[in-house]
Design a protein around this motif. Structure first.
Motif, mmCIF file in Angstrom:
data_model
loop_
_atom_site.group_PDB
_atom_site.id
_atom_site.type_symbol
_atom_site.label_atom_id
_atom_site.label_comp_id
_atom_site.label_asym_id
_atom_site.label_seq_id
_atom_site.Cartn_x
_atom_site.Cartn_y
_atom_site.Cartn_z
ATOM 1 N N UNK A 1 0.839 -1.202 0.000
ATOM 2 C CA UNK A 1 0.000 0.000 0.000
ATOM 3 C C UNK A 1 0.872 1.249 0.000
ATOM 4 N N UNK A 2 0.432 2.273 -0.745
ATOM 5 C CA UNK A 2 1.207 3.506 -0.875
ATOM 6 C C UNK A 2 0.692 4.568 0.090
ATOM 7 N N UNK A 3 1.615 5.368 0.610
ATOM 8 C CA UNK A 3 1.249 6.504 1.440
ATOM 9 C C UNK A 3 0.934 7.696 0.533
ATOM 10 N N UNK A 4 -0.268 8.246 0.663
ATOM 11 C CA UNK A 4 -0.624 9.451 -0.088
ATOM 12 C C UNK A 4 -0.158 10.689 0.672
ATOM 13 N N UNK A 5 -0.392 10.729 1.969
ATOM 14 C CA UNK A 5 0.051 11.866 2.766
ATOM 15 C C UNK A 5 -0.284 11.673 4.232
ATOM 16 N N UNK A 6 0.321 12.519 5.082
ATOM 17 C CA UNK A 6 0.171 12.379 6.528
ATOM 18 C C UNK A 6 -0.183 13.703 7.185
ATOM 19 N N UNK A 7 -0.737 13.586 8.388
ATOM 20 C CA UNK A 7 -0.980 14.725 9.269
ATOM 21 C C UNK A 7 -0.543 14.318 10.668
ATOM 22 N N UNK A 8 0.167 15.200 11.352
ATOM 23 C CA UNK A 8 0.564 14.961 12.732
ATOM 24 C C UNK A 8 -0.174 15.970 13.611
ATOM 25 N N UNK A 9 -1.126 15.508 14.400
ATOM 26 C CA UNK A 9 -1.896 16.388 15.275
ATOM 27 C C UNK A 9 -1.380 16.276 16.708
ATOM 28 N N UNK A 10 -0.936 17.387 17.248
ATOM 29 C CA UNK A 10 -0.424 17.385 18.623
ATOM 30 C C UNK A 10 -0.285 18.815 19.111
ATOM 31 N N UNK A 11 0.202 18.936 20.327
ATOM 32 C CA UNK A 11 0.438 20.238 20.949
ATOM 33 C C UNK A 11 1.639 20.943 20.332
ATOM 34 N N UNK A 12 2.494 20.206 19.598
ATOM 35 C CA UNK A 12 3.764 20.767 19.137
ATOM 36 C C UNK A 12 4.089 20.367 17.704
ATOM 37 N N UNK A 13 3.079 20.213 16.855
ATOM 38 C CA UNK A 13 3.319 19.900 15.449
ATOM 39 C C UNK A 13 3.499 21.196 14.666
ATOM 40 N N UNK A 14 3.079 21.187 13.379
ATOM 41 C CA UNK A 14 3.155 22.410 12.590
ATOM 42 C C UNK A 14 2.091 23.405 13.027
ATOM 43 N N UNK A 15 2.159 24.651 12.525
ATOM 44 C CA UNK A 15 1.227 25.711 12.962
ATOM 45 C C UNK A 15 -0.244 25.347 12.801
ATOM 46 N N UNK A 16 -0.631 24.797 11.654
ATOM 47 C CA UNK A 16 -2.035 24.457 11.426
ATOM 48 C C UNK A 16 -2.494 23.350 12.362
ATOM 49 N N UNK A 17 -1.628 22.373 12.596
ATOM 50 C CA UNK A 17 -1.970 21.251 13.460
ATOM 51 C C UNK A 17 -2.096 21.688 14.913
ATOM 52 N N UNK A 18 -1.152 22.531 15.350
ATOM 53 C CA UNK A 18 -1.189 23.041 16.725
ATOM 54 C C UNK A 18 -2.454 23.869 16.952
ATOM 55 N N UNK A 19 -2.799 24.677 15.944
ATOM 56 C CA UNK A 19 -4.004 25.495 16.049
ATOM 57 C C UNK A 19 -5.238 24.616 16.245
ATOM 58 N N UNK A 20 -5.350 23.555 15.482
ATOM 59 C CA UNK A 20 -6.489 22.643 15.598
ATOM 60 C C UNK A 20 -6.517 21.997 16.980
ATOM 61 N N UNK A 21 -5.357 21.566 17.455
ATOM 62 C CA UNK A 21 -5.250 20.909 18.761
ATOM 63 C C UNK A 21 -5.695 21.866 19.878
ATOM 64 N N UNK A 22 -5.224 23.102 19.814
ATOM 65 C CA UNK A 22 -5.582 24.076 20.848
ATOM 66 C C UNK A 22 -7.062 24.462 20.764
ATOM 67 N N UNK A 23 -7.597 24.540 19.527
ATOM 68 C CA UNK A 23 -9.017 24.827 19.382
ATOM 69 C C UNK A 23 -9.861 23.696 19.973
ATOM 70 N N UNK A 24 -9.403 22.464 19.815
ATOM 71 C CA UNK A 24 -10.098 21.326 20.412
ATOM 72 C C UNK A 24 -10.127 21.450 21.936
ATOM 73 N N UNK A 25 -8.988 21.817 22.519
ATOM 74 C CA UNK A 25 -8.905 21.935 23.968
ATOM 75 C C UNK A 25 -9.728 23.120 24.480
ATOM 76 N N UNK A 26 -9.824 24.165 23.671
ATOM 77 C CA UNK A 26 -10.561 25.351 24.087
ATOM 78 C C UNK A 26 -12.067 25.214 23.943
#
Length: 335
Positions: free
Chosen positions: A296-321
């Motif tokens: 199976x081929x990887x099309x793409x990834x997302x890393x969601x956490x408190x310390x990932x890229x700007x967009x991911x961090x924003x989503x994580x903090x919005x979830x917590x808020x």
């Protein structure tokens, strides 16, 4: 069971049929708007749609990811017929590793020549690296130098797989007015076009319930996925890993949708995450292309956490808020 007619707001050429609400090990959806039916209803009710760039954006616009910038100097010596390029430093580079950092280095080319490249050293776990390295392109007549384009590509070094492109900068040397003197530039990195290119976007909803210590990840739909098959399409499914520090804790995945680059999944996955480990938790979301005859081929990834890229961090903090609320956001898939 979710039928396609139940969710008209998520219309798409192809969708998963018969997805089970919740996908809970016990067969029922936990508290916190985790069922697919709740998710569909919440699109007109309690769901908050966000985008990386705006609190009130509907999320359907172009995703502009900040890739950081690079500082470098360029100068030409007429006496030695030598072009000197100094790679000085990078700033605000995005995290490419699930640990929330990157191992950046820079490749240099004088396009259109791609055979001869130079590279900086790798700076481990550093989003603001200082290279301070000097490179010489010797024996170049000035007339030929002006026909070249200085191309810098910043990559994240990966020991066990292909290096991930972070961004690129191109400078046609005939655009520099005073090449005979060293000039220093700061340039914003742009997405690398000679590598994977755009891989598509994934709409994900997160919901944190502090009462049950549960993060519910809703994989809603994808758009403009990269075609991985010879026929110009893909058979996508989504794989999720719950990570604590660098340890894999739990794995889940969606159904596979055949021959579709704009799939609708509408599947919900609960993960038990105590509040005291939230800062050390990462959810890795990988969009895969199912292949019956090979790997199976990887099309793409997302890393969601408190310390990932700007967009991911924003989503994580919005979830917590916004506890107990589905917070949805589009994410650009990365290599």
């Amino acid at each position: 069971m979710l039928q396609s007619s139940q969710c008209p707001l998520l219309s798409s050429p192809c969708r998963g049929v018969g997805n089970k609400a919740g996908n809970s090990p016990k067969g029922h959806a936990p508290d916190g708007h985790s069922s697919v039916t709740d998710l569909a209803n919440s699109l007109t009710g309690d769901m908050v749609m966000l985008s990386p760039g705006s609190e009130d954006d509907d999320g359907e616009g172009t995703i502009s990811e900040k890739l950081g910038r690079i500082q470098f100097s360029v100068g030409y010596s007429f006496q030695d017929s030598t072009l000197t390029v100094k790679i000085l430093k990078g700033q605000d580079l995005p995290a490419k590793d699930f640990s929330g950092t990157s191992d950046p280095f820079v490749k240099l080319y004088l396009l259109p020549d791609k055979k001869h490249k130079l590279e900086t050293k790798v700076k481990r776990k550093n989003l603001n690296p200082h290279w301070n390295e000097t490179f010489l392109f010797e024996g170049f007549p000035y007339e030929k130098v002006r026909e070249r384009t200085l191309y810098l590509q910043v990559l994240d070094f990966d020991r066990f797989s292909r290096n991930d492109p972070i961004g690129e900068v191109s400078i046609p040397l005939n655009k520099l007015s005073d090449l005979g003197h060293m000039q220093t530039f700061w340039k914003e990195l742009k997405p690398c076009m000679d590598g994977a290119g755009r891989r598509g976007d994934l709409l994900v909803s997160l919901c944190y319930n502090p009462t049950t210590n549960t993060i519910t990840v809703n994989i809603i739909k994808a758009r403009n996925l990269k075609a991985m098959d010879i026929g110009g399409t893909s058979d996508p499914y989504v794989k999720l890993w719950l990570m604590h520090k660098d340890k894999r804790v739990e794995k889940k995945k969606t159904v596979t949708i055949k021959s579709c680059l704009n799939p609708v999944f509408n599947e919900s996955f609960p993960f038990e995450v105590p509040a005291h480990v939230l800062r050390e938790t990462t959810i890795i979301i990988t969009v895969m292309d199912k292949d019956r005859l090979s790997r199976n081929d990887v099309i793409g990834k997302i890393y969601l956490s408190w310390k990932s890229g700007p967009a991911e961090v924003k989503h994580w903090k919005d979830m917590m808020g916004r506890p107990r609320t589905n917070v949805a956001q589009w994410h650009a898939l990365k290599a």
